[in-house]
Structures are given as structure tokens and as C-alpha cells.
Design a protein around this motif. Structure first.
Motif, PDB file in Angstrom:
ATOM      1  N   ALA A 164     104.715 -15.668  87.743  1.00 41.04           N
ATOM      2  CA  ALA A 164     105.450 -15.082  88.870  1.00 41.04           C
ATOM      3  C   ALA A 164     106.346 -16.134  89.523  1.00 41.04           C
ATOM      4  CB  ALA A 164     104.469 -14.514  89.891  1.00 41.04           C
ATOM      5  N   GLN A 165     107.467 -15.682  90.029  1.00 41.77           N
ATOM      6  CA  GLN A 165     108.426 -16.583  90.660  1.00 41.77           C
ATOM      7  C   GLN A 165     108.116 -16.741  92.152  1.00 41.77           C
ATOM      8  OE1 GLN A 165     110.865 -18.341  88.919  1.00 41.77           O
ATOM      9  NE2 GLN A 165     109.615 -17.500  87.256  1.00 41.77           N
ATOM     10  N   ALA A 166     108.273 -17.942  92.634  1.00 41.37           N
ATOM     11  CA  ALA A 166     108.113 -18.226  94.061  1.00 41.37           C
ATOM     12  C   ALA A 166     109.052 -19.374  94.412  1.00 41.37           C
ATOM     13  CB  ALA A 166     106.667 -18.598  94.387  1.00 41.37           C
ATOM     14  N   ASP A 167     109.752 -19.234  95.509  1.00 43.27           N
ATOM     15  CA  ASP A 167     110.715 -20.259  95.914  1.00 43.27           C
ATOM     16  C   ASP A 167     110.005 -21.497  96.449  1.00 43.27           C
ATOM     17  OD1 ASP A 167     112.858 -18.646  95.237  1.00 43.27           O
ATOM     18  OD2 ASP A 167     112.972 -17.750  97.243  1.00 43.27           O
ATOM     19  N   ILE A 168     110.571 -22.652  96.146  1.00 45.46           N
ATOM     20  CA  ILE A 168     110.096 -23.914  96.701  1.00 45.46           C
ATOM     21  C   ILE A 168     111.247 -24.525  97.492  1.00 45.46           C
ATOM     22  CG2 ILE A 168     109.278 -26.249  96.184  1.00 45.46           C
ATOM     23  CD1 ILE A 168     107.858 -25.182  93.769  1.00 45.46           C
ATOM     24  N   SER A 169     111.019 -24.746  98.773  1.00 47.20           N
ATOM     25  CA  SER A 169     112.070 -25.261  99.646  1.00 47.20           C
ATOM     26  C   SER A 169     112.302 -26.752  99.391  1.00 47.20           C
ATOM     27  CB  SER A 169     111.686 -25.046 101.109  1.00 47.20           C
ATOM     28  OG  SER A 169     110.580 -25.871 101.452  1.00 47.20           O
ATOM     29  N   ASP A 170     113.389 -27.263  99.943  1.00 52.96           N
ATOM     30  CA  ASP A 170     113.672 -28.695  99.816  1.00 52.96           C
ATOM     31  C   ASP A 170     112.556 -29.526 100.441  1.00 52.96           C
ATOM     32  OD1 ASP A 170     116.035 -28.147  98.526  1.00 52.96           O
ATOM     33  OD2 ASP A 170     117.287 -28.360 100.316  1.00 52.96           O
ATOM     34  N   LEU A 171     112.052 -29.081 101.591  1.00 51.06           N
ATOM     35  CA  LEU A 171     110.962 -29.800 102.250  1.00 51.06           C
ATOM     36  C   LEU A 171     109.712 -29.799 101.381  1.00 51.06           C
ATOM     37  CD1 LEU A 171     109.641 -31.238 104.635  1.00 51.06           C
ATOM     38  CD2 LEU A 171     109.179 -28.980 105.638  1.00 51.06           C
ATOM     39  N   GLU A 172     109.367 -28.645 100.828  1.00 47.37           N
ATOM     40  CA  GLU A 172     108.194 -28.562  99.955  1.00 47.37           C
ATOM     41  C   GLU A 172     108.364 -29.480  98.745  1.00 47.37           C
ATOM     42  OE1 GLU A 172     106.668 -23.980 100.817  1.00 47.37           O
ATOM     43  OE2 GLU A 172     108.273 -24.340  99.364  1.00 47.37           O
ATOM     44  N   HIS A 173     109.560 -29.508  98.203  1.00 48.29           N
ATOM     45  CA  HIS A 173     109.843 -30.362  97.051  1.00 48.29           C
ATOM     46  C   HIS A 173     109.620 -31.834  97.403  1.00 48.29           C
ATOM     47  CE1 HIS A 173     112.127 -32.218  93.741  1.00 48.29           C
ATOM     48  NE2 HIS A 173     111.964 -31.075  93.099  1.00 48.29           N
ATOM     49  N   GLN A 174     110.095 -32.242  98.563  1.00 52.03           N
ATOM     50  CA  GLN A 174     109.945 -33.635  98.993  1.00 52.03           C
ATOM     51  C   GLN A 174     108.479 -33.998  99.212  1.00 52.03           C
ATOM     52  OE1 GLN A 174     112.418 -34.107 102.457  1.00 52.03           O
ATOM     53  NE2 GLN A 174     114.288 -33.509 101.375  1.00 52.03           N
ATOM     54  N   VAL A 175     107.738 -33.113  99.866  1.00 51.81           N
ATOM     55  CA  VAL A 175     106.326 -33.386 100.139  1.00 51.81           C
ATOM     56  C   VAL A 175     105.536 -33.454  98.835  1.00 51.81           C
ATOM     57  CG1 VAL A 175     104.223 -32.475 101.194  1.00 51.81           C
ATOM     58  CG2 VAL A 175     106.381 -32.420 102.461  1.00 51.81           C
ATOM     59  N   LEU A 176     105.810 -32.541  97.923  1.00 50.41           N
ATOM     60  CA  LEU A 176     105.107 -32.542  96.642  1.00 50.41           C
ATOM     61  C   LEU A 176     105.407 -33.809  95.846  1.00 50.41           C
ATOM     62  CD1 LEU A 176     105.584 -28.806  95.619  1.00 50.41           C
ATOM     63  CD2 LEU A 176     103.437 -29.902  96.279  1.00 50.41           C
ATOM     64  N   ARG A 177     106.644 -34.270  95.886  1.00 53.33           N
ATOM     65  CA  ARG A 177     106.992 -35.512  95.194  1.00 53.33           C
ATOM     66  C   ARG A 177     106.227 -36.696  95.786  1.00 53.33           C
ATOM     67  NH1 ARG A 177     108.630 -35.045  90.121  1.00 53.33           N
ATOM     68  NH2 ARG A 177     110.689 -34.082  89.867  1.00 53.33           N
ATOM     69  N   SER A 178     106.067 -36.694  97.098  1.00 57.39           N
ATOM     70  CA  SER A 178     105.321 -37.767  97.751  1.00 57.39           C
ATOM     71  C   SER A 178     103.851 -37.740  97.329  1.00 57.39           C
ATOM     72  CB  SER A 178     105.437 -37.629  99.271  1.00 57.39           C
ATOM     73  OG  SER A 178     104.677 -38.626  99.921  1.00 57.39           O
ATOM     74  N   CYS A 179     103.263 -36.546  97.310  1.00 53.54           N
ATOM     75  CA  CYS A 179     101.871 -36.405  96.862  1.00 53.54           C
ATOM     76  C   CYS A 179     101.733 -36.828  95.406  1.00 53.54           C
ATOM     77  CB  CYS A 179     101.415 -34.956  97.021  1.00 53.54           C
ATOM     78  SG  CYS A 179     101.232 -34.387  98.726  1.00 53.54           S
ATOM     79  N   GLN A 180     102.709 -36.447  94.610  1.00 52.54           N
ATOM     80  CA  GLN A 180     102.676 -36.762  93.179  1.00 52.54           C
ATOM     81  C   GLN A 180     102.735 -38.269  92.941  1.00 52.54           C
ATOM     82  OE1 GLN A 180     106.183 -35.870  90.684  1.00 52.54           O
ATOM     83  NE2 GLN A 180     104.797 -34.585  89.466  1.00 52.54           N
ATOM     84  N   LYS A 181     103.538 -38.957  93.715  1.00 48.57           N
ATOM     85  CA  LYS A 181     103.653 -40.414  93.572  1.00 48.57           C
ATOM     86  C   LYS A 181     102.307 -41.084  93.833  1.00 48.57           C
ATOM     87  CE  LYS A 181     106.277 -44.417  95.229  1.00 48.57           C
ATOM     88  NZ  LYS A 181     107.348 -44.890  96.157  1.00 48.57           N
ATOM     89  N   THR A 182     101.613 -40.625  94.873  1.00 52.22           N
ATOM     90  CA  THR A 182     100.296 -41.173  95.185  1.00 52.22           C
ATOM     91  C   THR A 182      99.304 -40.868  94.069  1.00 52.22           C
ATOM     92  OG1 THR A 182     100.733 -40.868  97.546  1.00 52.22           O
ATOM     93  CG2 THR A 182      98.445 -41.201  96.897  1.00 52.22           C
ATOM     94  N   LEU A 183      99.344 -39.639  93.563  1.00 52.06           N
ATOM     95  CA  LEU A 183      98.455 -39.251  92.468  1.00 52.06           C
ATOM     96  C   LEU A 183      98.691 -40.122  91.244  1.00 52.06           C
ATOM     97  CD1 LEU A 183      96.403 -37.155  91.254  1.00 52.06           C
ATOM     98  CD2 LEU A 183      98.416 -35.877  90.472  1.00 52.06           C
TER      99      LEU A 183
END
Length: 212
Positions: free
Chosen positions: A36-55
Motif C-alpha cells: 500500500a502507498q503512504a506519503d512520507i513528508s520531508d520531515l519524516e524523511h529527515q528524521v528517518l535518515r537520522s535514525c538510520q545513521k545511528t542504527l
């Protein structure tokens, strides 16, 4: 309670044999959920990238509690399953009978109705296990919890679940005695955005089921 079997005590092979479960190669319910499709906002994208870097930096050193606090928890909180009708609860005990076999335990996470305490478990059960030397079978633990939740919900809805090993997420569905497990999504790669879309879709599914 003396004879109750803990979710952690099961393996997939035992669950399959004991409850005559069918393992599906594919499932329309699972396919609908994970595609299913769901939009990801610019803010969500930035936060997820930050979490991913830590992971990416720590995933092979964290124990399961550190993985839960430092990555899984923030991602789940960002997906925001906390409402007046249902919430994400961690390590809350529940139990029930499946074919006269009492089972129970404390899943690492579940989404259930209720504001302050979980009432009716809905869809998502997660077991957080470290990538190296995990304790037990996280897929079986999640599935055992889903089987009990299905009985508590009187088979009104399909059950949705997830188990996580290090950076790898697997999503699961259960309907009656048939279940299906997705391929792994690797959170240190761009799969993380697919994972987040799946979580956002899960929230919408829960909202619709709560209305019924």
C-alpha cells in the motif's frame, strides 16, 4: 497459570504441528499491507535518515534493549500509534487459550485498544532480538502471540505482526490457521522508508477496524 506455556517457549515447527497451521507462500492480506502507498513528508524523511545513521553505526554492538530504545522505539513513536482509541504498549502481559492450550507472555510491543492500559489486542506484535545469538525464535514468539490475540478478538479481523532481528524486519499476517511471513526489509538501506510506509498503512488499517 502453572500449566500456561510462554510465547517464548514455542518454535515455528511446534506451532505448525500443534495447531495444524498452514504456511502460505503468499497472501493477499499481507500483499495489500506491504504494498500500500503512504506519503512520507520531508520531515519524516529527515528524521528517518537520522535514525538510520545511528542504527548503521551501532546495530552490531547493541543488545536487544538498546536496539529497542535507540531505534525501534523512535521509529514506532514517529509512526504515532497513540490515540484515545488504541495505543502502542510495551511488555504488557496477556494470555488466552488456543485449542484448550493456555498461552501467554509479554510481547515486546503490541497495538491494542485502550488508553492507559491495553484491553483488546489488535494487530501488531513485535519481538526485538539482537542480530547475534538471539534468545529463542522471534517469529514463533510473534506468531504465538498473534494466535492468542486472534482468539481474544474472536476471529473478527486478520492479525498483523512483525518480528525484528537486528536491522532486518519481517512482517506477518494470520487469518484463521494460515499465516504468511514477508521477505526481510533491511533498515540500514532504503528499505527503511518501505518499513515506515508499512507502519503508516498499519495505523490506517487499525483505524478502520476500530470503526467496525
Amino acid at each position: 497459570m502453572v500449566n500456561m506455556r510462554n510465547f517464548k517457549d514455542w518454535t515455528l515447527a511446534e506451532l505448525d504441528k500443534t495447531f495444524r497451521l498452514e504456511v502460505l507462500d503468499s497472501s493477499p492480506i499481507l500483499e495489500h499491507w506491504i504494498t500500500a502507498q503512504a506519503d512520507i513528508s520531508d520531515l519524516e524523511h529527515q528524521v528517518l535518515r537520522s535514525c538510520q545513521k545511528t542504527l548503521h553505526t551501532h546495530v552490531y554492538d547493541w543488545n536487544e534493549t538498546e536496539l529497542a530504545y535507540n531505534f525501534i522505539g523512535p521509529v514506532m513513536a514517529f509512526a504515532n500509534f497513540n490515540t484515545k482509541q488504541f495505543n502502542f504498549f510495551a511488555e504488557r502481559a496477556f494470555s488466552g487459550k488456543v485449542d484448550d492450550i493456555e498461552m501467554g507472555g509479554r510481547p515486546d510491543g503490541m497495538i491494542a485498544s485502550g488508553f492507559r492500559v491495553p484491553e483488546q489486542p489488535y494487530f501488531c506484535f513485535q519481538e526485538y532480538k539482537k542480530e547475534k545469538d538471539p534468545d529463542g525464535d522471534p517469529a514463533a514468539q510473534a506468531l504465538a502471540a498473534m494466535l492468542v490475540a486472534q482468539e481474544l478478538n474472536q476471529h473478527q479481523f486478520p492479525m498483523y505482526g512483525c518480528y525484528i532481528k537486528g536491522e532486518i524486519w519481517h512482517f506477518m499476517t494470520l487469518q484463521k490457521r494460515a499465516y504468511c511471513i514477508s521477505d526481510g526489509y533491511i533498515a540500514t538501506r532504503d528499505d527503511l522508508f518501505k518499513i515506515f510506509r508499512i507502519l503508516k498503512t498499519l495505523k490506517q488499517l487499525i483505524i478502520e477496524f476500530v470503526k467496525l
